[in-house]
Design an enzyme around this catalytic site. Structure first.
Site, PDB file in Angstrom:
ATOM      1  CG  ASP A  66     -18.538 -26.658  50.252  1.00  0.00           C
ATOM      2  OD1 ASP A  66     -17.848 -27.313  49.442  1.00  0.00           O
ATOM      3  OD2 ASP A  66     -19.236 -25.692  49.905  1.00  0.00           O
ATOM      4  CG  ASP A 253     -21.163 -25.572  44.870  1.00  0.00           C
ATOM      5  OD1 ASP A 253     -22.284 -25.574  45.402  1.00  0.00           O
ATOM      6  OD2 ASP A 253     -20.097 -25.517  45.513  1.00  0.00           O
ATOM      7  CG  HIS A 313     -23.372 -23.050  47.817  1.00  0.00           C
ATOM      8  ND1 HIS A 313     -22.368 -22.280  47.283  1.00  0.00           N
ATOM      9  CD2 HIS A 313     -22.769 -24.178  48.248  1.00  0.00           C
ATOM     10  CE1 HIS A 313     -21.214 -22.921  47.360  1.00  0.00           C
ATOM     11  NE2 HIS A 313     -21.433 -24.077  47.958  1.00  0.00           N
TER      12      HIS A 313
HETATM   13 ZN   LIG Z   1     -19.908 -25.553  47.722  1.00  0.00          ZN
HETATM   14 ZN   LIG Z   2     -18.100 -26.550  45.044  1.00  0.00          ZN
END
Ligand SMILES: [Zn+2]
Ligand SMILES: [Zn+2]
Ligand SMILES: [Zn+2]
Ligand SMILES: [Zn+2]
Lengths: 365, 365
Positions: A66, A253, A313
């Site tokens: 992603d 992330d 996110h």
């Molecule tokens: Zn992600």
């Molecule tokens: Zn990730």
């Protein structure tokens, strides 16, 4: 000089019609850089006022789909669009080791030949960035081909003292990366504008009998000068306070940083872009998956005294209040949770696709 | 049994907000198959009433990015969505040699582990499918790993007599591929429903004194039976005309077929999906780029006597009449051009994203 960031994708895990996969554009008058390039980023560009063809640098926080499955298609489409403009400068791409192989192979298998050059500079991750046993060593993917390694991009090692990776250092900006903890090695990026000398105080210049011209130039550049009358003038005598540079931090992330160096690099950020995939009631699940909640993001913003915290996110289950139906959650809860944890009055914003945040020039201290 | 095709992407070269990159779904009551998977296909699924999780077979016409860059993300998202349903059956993927390496590597580099099995069956292309010098041999990419080759998928060779590749042969359908000429080796796919025996003529059954039950079943399956009274009854005595199967042909990018076998396979198609990237006034340019115009598509539909011709894969410059501005072309010109070339009254349709075309059951001859 104007400076802003635009969100092209603010959803986690996969692109949806409501939220694209991760992509943020950092823009100044001269530069246009892309941070992460999830699937569909090229289409998000087309829906926005931004021009994909202006991007000269691309930063990939980590190797989850992603955040990078849109990269080969993005490069192909930019190449098609500037077909008649073969003077486009080299595109520099930065990301974890393994990214170069992915880009090269994807372009190769799809018979794509870009009209511009690109280089993939790879950051060497370390085992402390993800759970034991999840670390994959992609160093072996390096292709020993005949291309000059300089043309392919370099390998960037951690500066162990500062806990940072130096990616860019030009006249206007430095960009450094630092390590984050996630299911796979992830990085945060710190864009720091160089400070500029203060303005010449023309009154003092006049008082000292200095004529506009080369002497003023020297003083402005920070040199001490001796006037014809023998008087010594230092820059600090005639310059106002220096104008501090702006700092924008874009984190991949994570469920946290790996070392305190990360917080130091982000210290005093004007904008801190931090993920908040799940809300605080799901903190255990978030941490297990290597993600953060609003509280965790707010605490990091406290640690580094960021002035503005932007959350992004989001799990696709969080919907705008007016669209909430069965099984959805109201996204505004994420904002409330972060606001209740910030200690220094930081502004908290929830990112939306196509939202642009302006970063005004700083006043001298 | 209901049967339809739905277009999820009808644009050429790259996905745009008006037209997604190539993707077509073939659907019957039991099956749901995807043909091509350009970037953004997973998002197009979400915008449509179709369920990505129902797809059990994926066919990739050729290895251009606009036909396959969406595949890794599609698989990852389907896997996420059926996380709680680990019984999802194996997904069979068909495409030119090189596709398996692309899928495996993309999933590997992105640390993706699917909850279902997949196999990539690779069609071996040949040099006559693209201009000399453009052919890339991806056979060397095959990874000699420990996985049983059966688990990874098989290599499918051309049946030289028929000029076809046999991909699927189950109780309801056969799927064959044939070679197309494009900038890179491309394939067309022919889905053929098996014919079914006609209905029992109950009047005749009564006349012959046959009771409903096993004897009827045998006759229906095509067996000759001898009644208690010694009379011999053949299926043709009691069955109506067989119900012919339907035929759907989905062609990849091409400027034509490689051998006449392709037209034979498509003969009498109920639906022929053919690209028409540029209009007839740009035929030279289209051919140079390995593409077709409406006239070329119509001529192929004449050759194979297709009943319905659907054009797709339009250059993004062709816009719906009401959206045409400077530099755009009116898309309806493509329909007019095709209509003026069809010789057998074929219906001509321009595909649009999210358009569904129903294919009704055929009447017995
Ligand atoms: Zn992600
Ligand atoms: Zn990730
Ligand atoms: Zn195409
Ligand atoms: Zn193509």
């Amino acid at each position: 000089m104007s400076m802003d960031v635009t969100f092209l994708g603010t959803g986690s895990a996969y692109p949806s019609p409501c939220r694209g996969a991760s992509a943020v554009v950092f823009r100044t008058e001269g530069d246009c850089w892309l941070f992460d390039c999830g699937e569909g980023t090229q289409t998000q560009f087309m829906k926005s006022p931004l021009k994909a063809g202006r991007i000269t640098k691309i930063f990939i926080t980590h190797l989850h789909g992603d955040h990078m499955f849109g990269l080969p298609g993005f490069l192909c489409t930019v190449s098609l669009q500037c077909g008649s403009n073969p003077t486009k400068q080299c595109v520099d791409i930065y990301g974890p080791v393994g990214l170069r192989d992915f880009v090269q192979r994807s372009l190769d298998i799809s018979h794509s030949q870009l009209v511009f050059q690109y280089r993939v500079h790879e950051l060497l991750p370390s085992h402390d960035q993800c759970p034991e046993g999840e670390f994959k060593d992609f160093l072996s993917l390096r292709r020993e081909n005949s291309v000059d390694p300089e043309d392919q991009g370099r390998t960037i090692y951690e500066n162990l003292e500062e806990g940072s990776y130096e990616l860019v250092a030009d006249e206007q900006f430095t960009v450094k990366a630092f390590k984050l903890f996630h299911r796979v090695p992830s990085f945060g990026f710190v864009i720091e504008e160089r400070g500029r000398p203060g303005k010449l105080n023309m009154e003092k210049i006049k008082e000292l009998g200095i004529q506009p011209g080369p002497i003023c130039g020297k003083l402005k550049l920070g040199a001490t000068v001796i006037l014809d009358n023998g008087q010594k003038v230092s820059p600090c005598d005639v310059l106002g306070d220096p104008i501090p540079g702006r700092k924008v931090c874009i984190l991949g992330d994570c469920s946290g940083i790996v070392a305190v160096g990360g917080a130091k690099l982000c210290y005093d950020a004007d904008i801190l872009i931090h993920e908040a995939t799940l809300d605080d009631s799901q903190m255990d699940k978030a941490i297990e998956r290597g993600h953060s909640t609003p509280k965790m993001a707010a605490e990091f913003s406290n640690l580094c005294r960021a002035k503005k915290l932007i959350l992004t996110h989001f799990s696709q289950r969080y919907k705008p209040q007016e669209l909430v139906t069965d099984g959805d959650e109201d996204i505004t809860v994420l904002k409330t949770q972060a606001q209740s944890c910030v200690l220094f009055g930081q502004d908290v914003t929830l990112a939306e696709d196509f939202m642009t945040i302006n970063i005004p020039i700083k006043k001298n201290n």
